[in-house]
Scaffold this motif. Structure first.
Motif, mmCIF file in Angstrom:
data_model
loop_
_atom_site.group_PDB
_atom_site.id
_atom_site.type_symbol
_atom_site.label_atom_id
_atom_site.label_comp_id
_atom_site.label_asym_id
_atom_site.label_seq_id
_atom_site.Cartn_x
_atom_site.Cartn_y
_atom_site.Cartn_z
ATOM 1 N N SER A 89 28.476 22.643 -26.465
ATOM 2 C CA SER A 89 28.684 22.070 -25.128
ATOM 3 C C SER A 89 29.452 22.996 -24.222
ATOM 4 O O SER A 89 30.423 23.617 -24.639
ATOM 5 C CB SER A 89 29.539 20.806 -25.207
ATOM 6 O OG SER A 89 28.910 19.793 -25.911
ATOM 7 N N ILE A 90 29.010 23.010 -22.959
ATOM 8 C CA ILE A 90 29.898 23.476 -21.885
ATOM 9 C C ILE A 90 30.164 22.205 -21.108
ATOM 10 O O ILE A 90 29.266 21.660 -20.463
ATOM 11 C CB ILE A 90 29.207 24.476 -20.957
ATOM 12 C CG1 ILE A 90 28.708 25.662 -21.737
ATOM 13 C CG2 ILE A 90 30.162 24.874 -19.869
ATOM 14 C CD1 ILE A 90 29.159 26.971 -21.222
ATOM 15 N N GLY B 85 30.653 19.492 -18.648
ATOM 16 C CA GLY B 85 30.333 19.432 -17.223
ATOM 17 C C GLY B 85 28.989 20.059 -16.903
ATOM 18 O O GLY B 85 28.404 19.774 -15.862
ATOM 19 N N ILE B 86 28.494 20.899 -17.792
ATOM 20 C CA ILE B 86 27.186 21.520 -17.568
ATOM 21 C C ILE B 86 26.167 20.902 -18.520
ATOM 22 O O ILE B 86 25.090 20.474 -18.108
ATOM 23 C CB ILE B 86 27.247 23.050 -17.793
ATOM 24 C CG1 ILE B 86 28.339 23.677 -16.936
ATOM 25 C CG2 ILE B 86 25.896 23.681 -17.537
ATOM 26 C CD1 ILE B 86 27.987 23.826 -15.479
ATOM 27 N N GLY B 87 26.509 20.855 -19.802
ATOM 28 C CA GLY B 87 25.586 20.227 -20.733
ATOM 29 C C GLY B 87 25.719 20.789 -22.127
ATOM 30 O O GLY B 87 26.666 21.500 -22.458
ATOM 31 N N GLU B 88 24.729 20.466 -22.928
ATOM 32 C CA GLU B 88 24.740 20.838 -24.333
ATOM 33 C C GLU B 88 23.447 21.570 -24.634
ATOM 34 O O GLU B 88 22.410 21.293 -24.024
ATOM 35 C CB GLU B 88 24.752 19.549 -25.173
ATOM 36 C CG GLU B 88 25.816 19.488 -26.218
ATOM 37 C CD GLU B 88 25.786 18.200 -27.027
ATOM 38 O OE1 GLU B 88 24.822 17.420 -26.908
ATOM 39 O OE2 GLU B 88 26.733 17.978 -27.776
ATOM 40 N N VAL C 238 18.376 31.503 -20.393
ATOM 41 C CA VAL C 238 17.107 31.000 -19.850
ATOM 42 C C VAL C 238 17.259 29.863 -18.859
ATOM 43 O O VAL C 238 16.316 29.514 -18.167
ATOM 44 C CB VAL C 238 16.144 30.522 -20.969
ATOM 45 C CG1 VAL C 238 15.586 31.690 -21.746
ATOM 46 C CG2 VAL C 238 16.831 29.524 -21.858
ATOM 47 N N GLY C 239 18.433 29.239 -18.799
ATOM 48 C CA GLY C 239 18.554 28.064 -17.921
ATOM 49 C C GLY C 239 20.004 27.731 -17.647
ATOM 50 O O GLY C 239 20.909 28.539 -17.825
ATOM 51 N N LYS C 240 20.214 26.493 -17.244
ATOM 52 C CA LYS C 240 21.521 26.056 -16.770
ATOM 53 C C LYS C 240 22.630 26.260 -17.800
ATOM 54 O O LYS C 240 23.642 26.894 -17.540
ATOM 55 C CB LYS C 240 21.420 24.577 -16.381
ATOM 56 C CG LYS C 240 22.693 23.992 -15.816
ATOM 57 C CD LYS C 240 22.469 22.567 -15.326
ATOM 58 C CE LYS C 240 22.271 21.594 -16.470
ATOM 59 N NZ LYS C 240 22.587 20.206 -16.090
ATOM 60 N N ASN D 119 22.963 30.032 -19.089
ATOM 61 C CA ASN D 119 23.608 30.881 -18.083
ATOM 62 C C ASN D 119 25.098 30.608 -18.021
ATOM 63 O O ASN D 119 25.906 31.530 -17.900
ATOM 64 C CB ASN D 119 22.970 30.659 -16.704
ATOM 65 C CG ASN D 119 21.780 31.569 -16.481
ATOM 66 O OD1 ASN D 119 21.862 32.773 -16.699
ATOM 67 N ND2 ASN D 119 20.666 31.004 -16.070
#
Lengths: 344, 290, 320
Positions: free
Chosen positions: B63-64, B66-69, B91-93, B96
């Motif tokens: 996990s980051i 606030g951004i996601g898993e 490759v994505g949110k 990155n």
């Protein structure tokens, strides 16, 4: 068997309200769903047709906070939102919805226990009500039970006019009715009326499918691309059938920042019909719509039964009623080609 | 049938809540290629740091907040637990955001999830590792695991390729394996490149050239789906049976525990029944979506 | 009358398939529920006898055009034809690949309105017969007549009588409409009369019900982006979590995105499973577009799409 006059129900709900949040079927919010009882509404006592939003929303809400996170002194602190949920009583549940809840219980219990779902389940009592007027889209009787069967509920009420016949199905149900005002012994006549009501409720279910034949054909027609392309042509890949289905449970997990140093992680309903559901950077195994429609049918009628020995469908018919293009799963299932055994 | 005993996988649930991540700290960052980074991390909780273990092939949900898993295999070996590793391609949110982290940053970790490479089956056999690009990451865990228990296995062949020399991951491992006399290391790049003296050719073609023996052997293959699809027929030509061919499948995942529904292939969930499968198992899936 | 039209439609379409003038057709056939129809997408002339025309042919079939190959014959009501023209204007389909079969339409009966008027659900009603400017509804031994204004869909009531924008053949004759610029605006009038704070509370309440099924987007022919802004993650415009703020934001942006291309066919509102009055938004949007730019979507296939072309004469007082 016991019985209670319909006019005594508000009193009973009021008594239950002291211990539980009581939910009843209502359209007050703008769409029919299980709604917190306002203390006055009694419309559902005489006319209880299936709600648009299924009761799964009481166990697997459309959005549910998993935990909050906060950065304190450079380090993250997580606050799980898995505390004890309030006790809830769902009044007026139809057998199709009660059975559906029992069906998705299996996936949330399997392997890793899903605390969020299961704690809500544990703190819930289900008071079922027979379905006196099935929709033309209902087909519960083909899935192994009927609109008046006391399946998977704690108490079952059968409508016999101005009175409900009461069946105490579980210990929880029995406890609920102890000291309940207006609950008296039912007469033989009442029980006869109830049996007749059950008969007529079942007779009203006109739509039928043959699950035996379906189970036989499904494994053979998985690769029949031509069939699935034709069947799926009018589907628009929205989420209505999934979100309104009481046995659909797929979810997504997403984070939200609320402030620069804190936020929350949620889970929310997701749908296998959505084009991006299985999308990966490198490829999407269900890019084509026919694969997604096929997945929906197979997951419910073949894959879930392989895992849990039960079809993940209870014939509630919501998907048929609400689909904006009237895609009808019973038509698809009744028109499965005979298929040829696939050589591996 | 519903999955039965996974009690060993529930050991490290944070507060018994399968959706709650542990807090972990990034200790080291290695740039593998322009798009791939390896992260070394450790758990903030001292007890977990000391006790945590896993099996080669298993993955975690990182996990980051606030951004996601996102899902990545654990690329280090369970024989070396002073820290843990995973490799990320941008490759994505979420990926990155991971690449923007520095040493000392905190992430979340849920796991270890999934099944693992069948060490019982592989014991005593000759191992042929075939990987492409970042596909070396899950295999790397098993390679070091095998090398740290060298006596338990027969010959070890490693065939690894990438698009170009710059796209080769884990170059430090490739060097070590090249120097290890108990390992036959073959590296290749897809096309000719200036200053590249090694093999040129796609991994399936090079595998055919190397022609590892199927006798008492097992092939463990991981890479882009297209590479795997072309490698299996080569192995079959060399005499490998489907049971002797092992791979890891990749699907979009969220929960990692077989509940959110999205990683299924027929009635199996890649996160729960996989990601390690033999080709024999794959052929018996009741769906073609692999 | 309708039976003749239906037969003529079937004959024409059978001919189109037989002569190879089209590879596939999209039309309406009887649905599996009472008073429902469903899209019929086929290349097989044996299916043609299933085609129907009745006051329940609500789907805007142009939503299927982009995914079809070859030449497609499509049954179109006037609003659908406007959507087809709008897609041609946006270069999503080529004019020569569509064969437009116009059908007469006196309006679509809004079943939700009939249910409200009778207090019954659709499947409890025995029959609904459209008799030029009124619907005759029979239920439980009773018969009641409802004037068109009470049972036609709002989008139909606002259908300004003007020419069918584009067709290759027209089956029968154009029907007269019970429509007018001021009809079908009840919800909009209600909203216009609210104070801003009140209106905000109204929409907050409505969008609290939204479950993000995206039926509104999927059923809309104007929502054809290969990658919808909702699916963008870098940057993230709205959260996938269905909080009312994000739901409202989603719909507001969607309406703005289709401005100038939306023909107010009413499908988004009909499809919404939680009864959010999206038609009020789409109709208001259409009115604003007409007021600001004197433009109506889908009337002229050679006209550039509104939002991608600038006319010197355009009013500029919206730029401050």
């Amino acid at each position: 068997m016991k019985k209670i006059k319909k006019q005594s129900i508000p009193g009973l709900l009021g008594k239950w309200q002291q211990e539980f949040t009581v939910f009843v079927p209502s359209k007050a919010s703008g769409v029919s769903q299980m709604t917190v009882w306002d203390g006055k509404d009694t419309a559902f006592l005489d006319r209880n047709r299936n709600t648009a939003i299924p009761p799964k929303a009481n166990f697997l809400p459309a959005m549910e906070k998993l935990f909050g996170f906060r950065k304190e002194a450079g380090s993250y602190k997580l606050e799980p939102a898995d505390g004890e949920p309030p006790r809830q009583l769902l009044f007026g549940i139809h057998p199709c919805d009660a059975r559906a809840i029992a069906i998705i219980d299996m996936v949330f219990k399997d392997a890793y226990e899903d605390r969020y779902y299961l704690s809500r389940r544990q703190n819930t009592v289900l008071v079922g009500m027979t379905c006196t007027s099935a929709y033309d889209s209902c087909f519960c009787t083909s899935l192994g039970f009927g609109p008046a069967d006391p399946v998977d509920v704690d108490i079952m009420l059968t409508d016999i006019g101005d009175t409900f016949l009461i069946e105490e199905v579980t210990e929880k149900g029995k406890e609920l009715l102890a000291d309940a005002k207006g609950v008296v012994e039912a007469t033989r006549d009442d029980e006869k009326k109830a049996a007749a009501a059950r008969e007529s409720a079942s007779a009203r279910v006109s739509r039928k499918i043959d699950t035996g034949e379906i189970s036989k054909r499904l494994p053979l027609v998985f690769d029949d691309q031509e069939f699935w392309e034709k069947i799926s042509a009018k589907c628009v890949s929205c989420g209505i059938c999934t979100f309104l289905c009481p046995t659909c449970y797929c979810f997504d997990i997403n984070d939200e920042m609320l402030r620069s140093d804190s936020g929350e992680r949620y889970r929310n309903w997701d749908c296998c019909s959505f084009a991006v559901y299985t999308k990966m950077p490198v490829e999407n195994p269900r890019e084509e719509k026919w694969r997604r429609v096929r997945q929906k049918v197979y997951h419910k009628y073949l894959f879930y039964p392989e895992l849990f020995d039960i079809i993940a469908c209870t014939g509630c018919g919501r998907c048929i009623r609400q689909c904006p293009v009237n895609w009808d799963i019973t038509q698809t299932l009744s028109n499965l080609p005979a298929g040829t055994p696939v050589k591996k | 049938m519903a999955i039965s005993d996974i009690s060993h996988r529930k050991r490290y649930l944070a507060e018994g809540n399968v959706y709650l991540p542990h807090i972990a700290v990034i200790e080291k960052i290695i740039d593998e290629t322009s798009g791939v980074r390896t992260f070394h991390f450790n758990f903030r909780d001292e007890k977990l740091k000391a006790e945590f273990t896993f099996e080669s092939g298993q993955f975690g949900e990182y996990s980051i907040f606030g951004i996601g898993e996102a899902t990545f295999c654990i690329s280090s070996s369970p024989t070396r637990r002073d820290h843990f590793e995973f490799a990320v391609q941008r490759v994505g949110k979420v990926t990155n955001a991971l690449h923007r982290l520095g040493v000392g940053a905190e992430i979340g970790f849920r796991g270890p999830f999934g099944n693992s490479f069948p060490l019982d089956y592989l014991a005593g056999k000759n191992l042929v590792f075939i990987a492409g690009g970042i596909g070396l990451a899950p295999l790397r865990s098993l390679i070091w695991n095998a090398l740290d228990n060298r006596a338990q296995y027969g010959n070890i062949d490693i065939i690894y390729g990438a698009r170009s020399p710059q796209d080769l991951c884990f170059k430090y491992d490739l060097e070590s394996w090249e120097k290890d006399s108990s390992v036959k290391m073959t590296t290749t790049v897809d096309r000719e490149a200036p200053d590249w003296q090694g093999n040129v050719g796609f991994v399936p073609a090079i595998t055919e050239k190397v022609a590892p023996s199927a006798e008492n052997a097992a092939a463990i293959v991981c890479g882009p789906p297209i590479m795997i699809r072309f490698t299996f027929p080569v192995l079959e030509k060399l005499g490998f049976t489907p049971a002797q061919m092992i791979t890891t499948l990749e699907k979009r995942m969220k929960c990692g525990i077989g509940k959110c529904g999205r990683c299924n292939i027929g009635d199996i969930y890649v996160c729960r029944d996989g990601p390690v499968f033999s080709y024999e198992q794959i052929k018996n899936f009741n769906s073609d979506e692999y | 009358m309708t039976k003749e039209i239906e037969q003529k439609l079937r004959d024409e379409i059978r001919d189109l398939l037989e002569t190879g003038k089209v590879d596939h057709i999209i039309g309406y056939e009887a649905g599996s529920l009472k008073f429902s129809t469903t899209p019929l997408i086929t290349g097989d002339k044996a299916d043609v006898d299933r085609l129907v025309i009745n006051p329940f042919i609500y789907n805007n079939l142009s939503v299927f055009l982009r995914d079809m190959c070859g030449k497609v014959g499509i049954v179109a009501k006037k609003c659908d034809a406007r959507s087809i023209v709008s897609l041609i204007q946006s270069q999503q389909i080529a004019r020569e690949n569509v064969f437009i079969i116009g059908v007469p339409c006196g309006g679509i009966i809004d079943l939700a309105k009939v249910e409200k008027l009778t207090g019954l659900d659709r499947d409890e009603i025995d029959d609904i017969v459209w008799q030029k400017e009124k619907a005759v509804v029979t239920f439980g031994g009773n018969t009641r007549e409802f004037p068109a204004k009470e049972v036609l869909a709002d989008a139909c009531l606002g259908c300004a009588p003007s020419d069918f924008p584009e067709y290759d053949i027209f089956i029968g004759e154009s029907e007269s409409l019970v429509a007018g610029k001021d009809l079908g605006r009840n919800k909009i009038k209600e909203l216009e009369e609210m104070a801003p704070a009140q209106r905000w509370e109204f929409w907050k309440n409505e969008f609290s019900r939204c479950i993000r099924c995206y039926a509104c987007r999927q059923i809309c022919p104007a929502c054809f982006c290969n990658r919808c802004f909702v699916e963008e993650t870098e940057p993230l415009y709205i959260s996938p979590v269905p909080k009312w703020q994000d739901n409202l934001f989603f719909q507001a942006i969607r309406m703005l995105h289709v401005a100038g291309r939306c023909t107010n066919c009413g499908e988004c509102e009909r499809a919404c499973p939680v009864n959010i009055p999206l038609g009020a938004l789409s109709k208001k949007m259409e009115e604003i577009v007409e007021e600001l730019f004197e433009y109506r979507a889908g009337m002229d296939k050679d006209a550039p799409p509104l939002m991608t072309a600038y006319q010197l004469e355009e009013c500029e007082d919206l730029i401050r």
